[in-house]
Design a protein around this motif. Structure first.
Motif, PDB file in Angstrom:
ATOM      1  N   GLY A  95       0.661  -1.369  -0.228  1.00  0.00           N
ATOM      2  CA  GLY A  95       0.117  -0.011   0.274  1.00  0.00           C
ATOM      3  C   GLY A  95       0.694   1.177   0.145  1.00  0.00           C
ATOM      4  N   MET A  96       2.235   1.479  -0.006  1.00  0.00           N
ATOM      5  CA  MET A  96       3.371   2.249   0.190  1.00  0.00           C
ATOM      6  C   MET A  96       3.323   3.102  -0.873  1.00  0.00           C
ATOM      7  N   GLY A  97       3.586   2.024  -2.246  1.00  0.00           N
ATOM      8  CA  GLY A  97       4.169   2.429  -3.296  1.00  0.00           C
ATOM      9  C   GLY A  97       2.758   2.556  -4.186  1.00  0.00           C
ATOM     10  N   ILE A  98       1.694   2.954  -4.591  1.00  0.00           N
ATOM     11  CA  ILE A  98       0.986   3.168  -4.551  1.00  0.00           C
ATOM     12  C   ILE A  98       0.247   4.486  -4.167  1.00  0.00           C
ATOM     13  N   THR A  99       0.540   4.980  -2.285  1.00  0.00           N
ATOM     14  CA  THR A  99       0.142   5.823  -1.951  1.00  0.00           C
ATOM     15  C   THR A  99       1.207   7.266  -1.855  1.00  0.00           C
ATOM     16  N   VAL A 100       2.648   6.870  -2.072  1.00  0.00           N
ATOM     17  CA  VAL A 100       3.489   7.828  -1.856  1.00  0.00           C
ATOM     18  C   VAL A 100       4.717   7.228  -2.966  1.00  0.00           C
ATOM     19  N   HIS A 101       4.926   6.040  -2.588  1.00  0.00           N
ATOM     20  CA  HIS A 101       6.407   5.776  -4.026  1.00  0.00           C
ATOM     21  C   HIS A 101       7.528   7.058  -3.596  1.00  0.00           C
ATOM     22  N   ASP A 102       7.254   7.470  -4.437  1.00  0.00           N
ATOM     23  CA  ASP A 102       8.946   8.746  -4.166  1.00  0.00           C
ATOM     24  C   ASP A 102       8.222  10.111  -3.433  1.00  0.00           C
ATOM     25  N   THR A 103       8.609  10.996  -3.368  1.00  0.00           N
ATOM     26  CA  THR A 103       8.813  11.993  -2.517  1.00  0.00           C
ATOM     27  C   THR A 103       8.931  12.929  -3.486  1.00  0.00           C
ATOM     28  N   TRP A 104       8.211  14.418  -2.526  1.00  0.00           N
ATOM     29  CA  TRP A 104       8.454  15.649  -3.779  1.00  0.00           C
ATOM     30  C   TRP A 104       9.109  16.108  -2.374  1.00  0.00           C
ATOM     31  N   ALA A 105       9.389  17.031  -1.454  1.00  0.00           N
ATOM     32  CA  ALA A 105       9.766  17.344  -0.931  1.00  0.00           C
ATOM     33  C   ALA A 105      10.079  16.972   0.968  1.00  0.00           C
ATOM     34  N   THR A 106      11.276  16.811   1.313  1.00  0.00           N
ATOM     35  CA  THR A 106      12.169  16.889   2.004  1.00  0.00           C
ATOM     36  C   THR A 106      12.964  17.573   3.032  1.00  0.00           C
ATOM     37  N   ASP A 107      12.412  17.868   4.468  1.00  0.00           N
ATOM     38  CA  ASP A 107      13.207  18.918   5.766  1.00  0.00           C
ATOM     39  C   ASP A 107      13.664  17.638   6.369  1.00  0.00           C
ATOM     40  N   ILE A 108      14.917  18.401   6.882  1.00  0.00           N
ATOM     41  CA  ILE A 108      15.421  17.288   7.854  1.00  0.00           C
ATOM     42  C   ILE A 108      16.158  18.119   9.225  1.00  0.00           C
ATOM     43  N   THR A 109      15.943  18.110  10.916  1.00  0.00           N
ATOM     44  CA  THR A 109      15.907  19.001  11.820  1.00  0.00           C
ATOM     45  C   THR A 109      16.365  18.536  12.695  1.00  0.00           C
ATOM     46  N   ILE A 110      17.816  18.205  13.091  1.00  0.00           N
ATOM     47  CA  ILE A 110      18.070  18.158  14.675  1.00  0.00           C
ATOM     48  C   ILE A 110      17.920  18.851  15.432  1.00  0.00           C
ATOM     49  N   LYS A 111      16.581  18.554  16.014  1.00  0.00           N
ATOM     50  CA  LYS A 111      15.822  19.210  17.460  1.00  0.00           C
ATOM     51  C   LYS A 111      16.380  19.358  18.938  1.00  0.00           C
ATOM     52  N   SER A 112      17.182  18.028  19.045  1.00  0.00           N
ATOM     53  CA  SER A 112      17.907  18.178  20.074  1.00  0.00           C
ATOM     54  C   SER A 112      19.552  17.514  20.079  1.00  0.00           C
ATOM     55  N   LEU A 113      20.640  17.900  20.706  1.00  0.00           N
ATOM     56  CA  LEU A 113      21.812  17.127  21.180  1.00  0.00           C
ATOM     57  C   LEU A 113      21.945  17.224  22.386  1.00  0.00           C
ATOM     58  N   GLN A 114      21.916  16.107  23.128  1.00  0.00           N
ATOM     59  CA  GLN A 114      22.518  15.298  24.373  1.00  0.00           C
ATOM     60  C   GLN A 114      23.640  14.942  24.703  1.00  0.00           C
ATOM     61  N   ILE A 115      24.709  15.796  25.117  1.00  0.00           N
ATOM     62  CA  ILE A 115      25.931  15.212  24.951  1.00  0.00           C
ATOM     63  C   ILE A 115      26.496  14.488  26.795  1.00  0.00           C
ATOM     64  N   SER A 116      26.669  13.521  27.313  1.00  0.00           N
ATOM     65  CA  SER A 116      26.943  13.208  29.102  1.00  0.00           C
ATOM     66  C   SER A 116      27.957  12.478  28.418  1.00  0.00           C
ATOM     67  N   GLY A 117      28.697  12.840  29.168  1.00  0.00           N
ATOM     68  CA  GLY A 117      30.041  12.191  29.109  1.00  0.00           C
ATOM     69  C   GLY A 117      31.054  11.555  27.208  1.00  0.00           C
ATOM     70  N   HIS A 118      30.808  10.233  26.945  1.00  0.00           N
ATOM     71  CA  HIS A 118      31.096   9.736  26.119  1.00  0.00           C
ATOM     72  C   HIS A 118      29.915   9.665  25.478  1.00  0.00           C
ATOM     73  N   ARG A 119      28.958   9.610  25.238  1.00  0.00           N
ATOM     74  CA  ARG A 119      27.589   9.456  24.564  1.00  0.00           C
ATOM     75  C   ARG A 119      26.590  10.543  24.696  1.00  0.00           C
ATOM     76  N   PHE A 120      26.074  10.587  22.592  1.00  0.00           N
ATOM     77  CA  PHE A 120      24.709  11.460  23.106  1.00  0.00           C
ATOM     78  C   PHE A 120      23.802  11.103  22.688  1.00  0.00           C
ATOM     79  N   ARG A 121      22.852  11.677  22.182  1.00  0.00           N
ATOM     80  CA  ARG A 121      21.691  11.490  22.022  1.00  0.00           C
ATOM     81  C   ARG A 121      20.907  12.628  20.938  1.00  0.00           C
ATOM     82  N   ALA A 122      20.839  12.447  20.044  1.00  0.00           N
ATOM     83  CA  ALA A 122      20.418  13.511  18.727  1.00  0.00           C
ATOM     84  C   ALA A 122      18.343  13.029  18.804  1.00  0.00           C
ATOM     85  N   VAL A 123      17.732  14.273  18.727  1.00  0.00           N
ATOM     86  CA  VAL A 123      16.461  13.762  18.074  1.00  0.00           C
ATOM     87  C   VAL A 123      16.656  14.679  17.086  1.00  0.00           C
TER      88      VAL A 123
END
Length: 281
Positions: free
Chosen positions: A190-218
């Motif tokens: 059902g995804m190939g017929i409803t979407v398949h390719d896409t028109w526009a894409t935006d990607i945003t890093i909402k937050s980046l937390q760094i602690s010690g030797h680890r990180f968590r990005a949203v």
């Protein structure tokens, strides 16, 4: 050293969001003569003739688009309803299993009744998120590409991501493959017929937390597609031979019908977790 501030948009496609001027967003712009001469769209429906507004029965099917006085006439509204019912029926061969199989019929109904309003659905968002998380190809996955760049370029001593390396985040997206529903399974789920390719894409890093030797990005992915057909679509030999696409094009582009296409909005928020990797310093 300046540190990158969040939220931060790191990627956007050249094609813009909310582009209602695209050819596949046109509607009601072609006459019967144009549909027949330029696109050879004579055999459109197996149930009703959209040009003469007559039902097609086993008795008159042999002369599908020739009309006689005894043919049953329908109103234009009734004709549109018959065409959309057939449109939904034919969609089932593209959407046979899985949680997304009902999406295409919902989107066809939205085209029928939604008057061009944007479309959102929790299942579309879920499909996008699953696609991003399940792509484990180190060469294609934008998620894995971002993870590698963050691990390599975070300033672990100052606990930040340097602003001077912002372009490396965009390059990471560019070096991979944006989420698209063009995999083999998308031909039937059902995804190939409803979407398949896409028109526009935006990607945003909402937050980046760094602690010690680890990180968590949203990270937020916002994607738009157009539920509409352009002239190149219907001139494609594969599409044109399928009644499903002939119906779709006539419902959208015929000046006596002119049902509006619409923008499909999808959004997914994922977490990328990683740690300092000395071998990449």
């Amino acid at each position: 050293m300046d540190k990158l501030q969040f939220p931060c948009e790191i990627f956007k496609t050249q094609k813009r969001m909310d582009d209602y001027g695209a050819d596949d967003m046109r509607y009601g712009d072609l006459s019967e003569a144009q549909l027949k001469s330029q696109f050879n769209l004579t055999d459109v429906s197996s149930r009703v003739n959209p040009y003469t507004l007559t039902k097609i029965t086993p008795f008159n099917q042999i002369r599908i688009y020739g009309s006689r006085s005894e043919d049953e006439k329908v109103s234009r509204q009734e004709c549109a309803g018959i065409l959309f019912d057939e449109f939904r029926y034919l969609s089932r061969s593209f959407s046979m299993y899985g949680p997304y199989k009902t999406l295409i019929e919902k989107m066809i109904s939205h085209m029928q009744y939604g008057n061009g309003a944007p479309f959102t659905d929790l299942y579309l968002d879920a499909a996008l998120k699953a696609h991003i998380l399940n792509d484990r190809s180190p060469d294609n996955s934008s998620r894995l590409q971002l993870k590698a760049v963050l691990e390599k370029n975070i300033d672990w001593e100052k606990m930040c991501y340097p602003e001077k390396y912002k372009d490396r985040l965009r390059d990471a997206i560019m070096s991979g493959k944006l989420p698209k529903f063009d995999r083999f399974q998308d031909n039937f789920n059902g995804m190939g017929i409803t979407v398949h390719d896409t028109w526009a894409t935006d990607i945003t890093i909402k937050s980046l937390q760094i602690s010690g030797h680890r990180f968590r990005a949203v990270v937020q992915y916002k994607i738009q597609d157009h539920f509409g057909l352009d002239k190149h679509d219907i001139l494609n030999t594969t599409f044109k031979k399928l009644r499903f696409f002939r119906l779709w094009f006539v419902l959208q582009r015929y000046n006596q019908l002119g049902f509006k296409p619409f923008i499909t909005n999808m959004e997914a928020v994922i977490e990328i977790v990683g740690e300092r990797n000395e071998s990449k310093k």
